[in-house]
Structures are given as structure tokens and as C-alpha cells.
Design an enzyme around this catalytic site. Structure first.
Site: not given
Length: 289
Positions: A78-80, A15-16, A162, A194-196, A47-48
């Protein structure tokens, strides 16, 4: 029959930043016997707002690093990166001598959302890059073309999450603003693209209302990983005990370790710093053994 040395290799996850740890958490819970290595590209976070070309280059560089570590499966948490680079990653990784499968987070979440909706109105909260890619729209249409998707880009939410704990009024106001168009559209299911975002799930649920089902990709993705391992006869050889998990990051390890413990809900231990730029996969060079 797959050699035991192949079965005992780790699963690579990247992931980012720390958001993908919400996916790793589900993998650790559902596949406790497996070993994992997680790489966070914190030096290039977020990354978004990156272009597709950048995300493809970054993803290939990270894949090269994880291939060096002999992973048996690659999970793009990571979705992006999934939206921008999954087909390219799948093609390049199968050309390596290890022939590694690649799984992304978009399709499992999309399929789960289609199964969950009662009204056919689904919302998506995601980064700008993920929304603009059309990856969720394509995945949901493939699962059920009669489902309507309302997409809301959230350009600053990942960085705010984050940024640290505890969450303040700025986070509350930001989440409320992004929930407003979904409430107006009367969606009954919302995908966290988004995984956040699972870190603010209680806040999202409160603002969307108790009748809205919130979908995050971690659990359905873990089920897909389990299926792929079984179909390839790549399940870990151990029958007792727990596997190991280790961490790499491209930036300063200390902030990642501090924040990552909150996301993973487990100890992180040592975090090694790596430089992933200039890999052979990104440059189209020879496959690794």
C-alpha cells in the site's frame, strides 16, 4: 545458517483493500515456491485520505497480526501506508524476536521510474496521503536529483476502481482528468503510486499516449523481495511444487473475495475475518516470540 523452520514461514503482505493483490500477483508469479498470507484492512478502507498518525497506528496493528502468524518478511503493498509508516514499521519489526525485515512499494517504483525516463520528466498518480507525504519526491531525488517529478493527487480514483466492474464513463472521465496535467507537463514516464491503478492501466496508456512508460511497483518490488530472501538465507526450503497463499480481511469477507479474484487473476478460496485493533506493537508493548 537459518533454521528450516524460519525458511518455511510465509511472507506477509498487507493493503487497505484489494489493490495490493496486484502486488501479490507479481510475488506469486516471480516467487512460486514461497508461501504468502495477505491481510486486507477493508473495514478501514480507503487509506488515501487518512492522517499519518492513523496510518501508522493501522500499520502497526496489522503488523502485529501478521507477526502472530510467524511471517518471515513483511511487504507493505500500500503506497499510503508505506509513505506514512515504513520507517516506524521497520524499527518496530526488527525489535521483535523474529527480527522481520519490512519492504514497501515506494522505493522500488521510484528507482524503476528514474531508470526508465529518457527526458528526466516523471509523473506520479497517487492518493492524497501519498502525494502529501513527499515519499516519492524523496525517493526519486535520492535516485537522481536531476529528475523533475510532477505529482497529481487522485482523491477518488481508488474508491471508484474498487467500486466494481465493468468500468463506466465516470471512470473514463476521472482518469482523463488526472492524466491532463501529466500530458501538459510532457512527462515520458508515469508512476502508478497506488496499487489499485494497474486495473485501469490500459485506459491510462491510451490517455497518456503510447510514448509514455507506465511504472507499477509490483514487479520491481518482487525482485527486491527475492534479493532480501536470498541475502538472509530465507528462501523457502521446497525445491519442487508451488507454495500456498491465504487471505485475511478486517471487513466482510464476501465482497473482498468477489472483487479480489479480479485483481489477483487467480482463485482466492477461503477468506478469514480478523480484528486487528489494539496490537502490542502499536501500543509499544513487548515483542512477540
Amino acid at each position: 545458517m537459518v533454521a528450516s523452520t524460519h525458511r518455511d514461514r510465509p511472507i506477509g503482505v498487507f493493503d487497505s483493500g484489494v489493490g495490493g493483490l496486484t502486488v501479490l500477483h507479481e510475488l506469486l508469479v516471480q516467487l512460486p515456491q514461497e508461501d504468502f498470507v495477505y491481510l486486507a484492512d477493508t473495514a478501514r478502507f480507503p487509506y488515501g485520505e487518512r492522517s499519518q498518525a492513523e496510518l501508522q497506528e493501522f500499520s502497526l496493528q496489522i503488523a502485529e497480526e501478521l507477526i502472530r502468524r510467524q511471517v518471515k518478511l513483511l511487504v507493505v503493498a500500500c503506497n499510503s501506508a508505506t509513505a506514512a509508516a515504513l520507517p516506524l514499521l521497520q524499527e518496530r519489526m526488527m525489535r521483535t524476536t523474529l527480527g522481520v525485515d519490512v519492504i514497501g512499494v515506494v522505493r522500488p517504483g521510484a528507482v524503476h521510474a528514474v531508470a526508465a525516463t529518457r527526458t528526466g520528466r516523471v509523473g506520479l498518480l497517487a492518493t492524497t496521503a501519498t502525494v502529501e507525504s513527499g515519499a516519492y519526491a524523496e525517493a526519486i531525488a535520492a535516485a537522481d536529483p536531476h529528475v523533475d517529478l510532477v505529482q497529481v493527487p487522485c482523491p477518488d480514483l481508488t474508491e471508484i476502481i474498487e467500486g466494481g466492474f465493468p468500468f463506466d464513463q465516470r471512470v473514463v472521465d476521472t482518469v482523463r482528468r488526472y492524466c491532463a496535467p501529466l500530458r501538459e507537463a510532457r512527462v515520458d514516464t508515469v508512476v502508478l503510486g497506488c496499487t489499485h491503478y494497474p486495473l485501469v492501466r490500459p485506459m491510462l496508456q491510451r490517455m497518456l499516449g503510447p510514448g509514455v512508460t507506465i511504472i507499477s511497483s509490483g514487479a520491481p518490488l518482487a525482485r527486491q523481495v527475492e534479493h532480501v530472501l536470498g541475502s538472509r538465507s530465507l528462501q523457502a526450503g521446497r525445491t519442487e511444487g508451488e507454495g500456498t497463499y491465504s487471505f485475511l480481511c478486517t471487513g466482510d469477507p464476501e465482497p473482498f473475495r468477489t472483487m479480489g479474484t479480479r485483481f489477483l487473476q487467480m482463485p482466492l478460496g477461503e477468506v478469514a475475518q480478523v480484528d486487528v485493533a489494539g496490537g502490542a506493537l502499536a501500543g509499544g508493548g513487548p515483542a512477540l516470540a
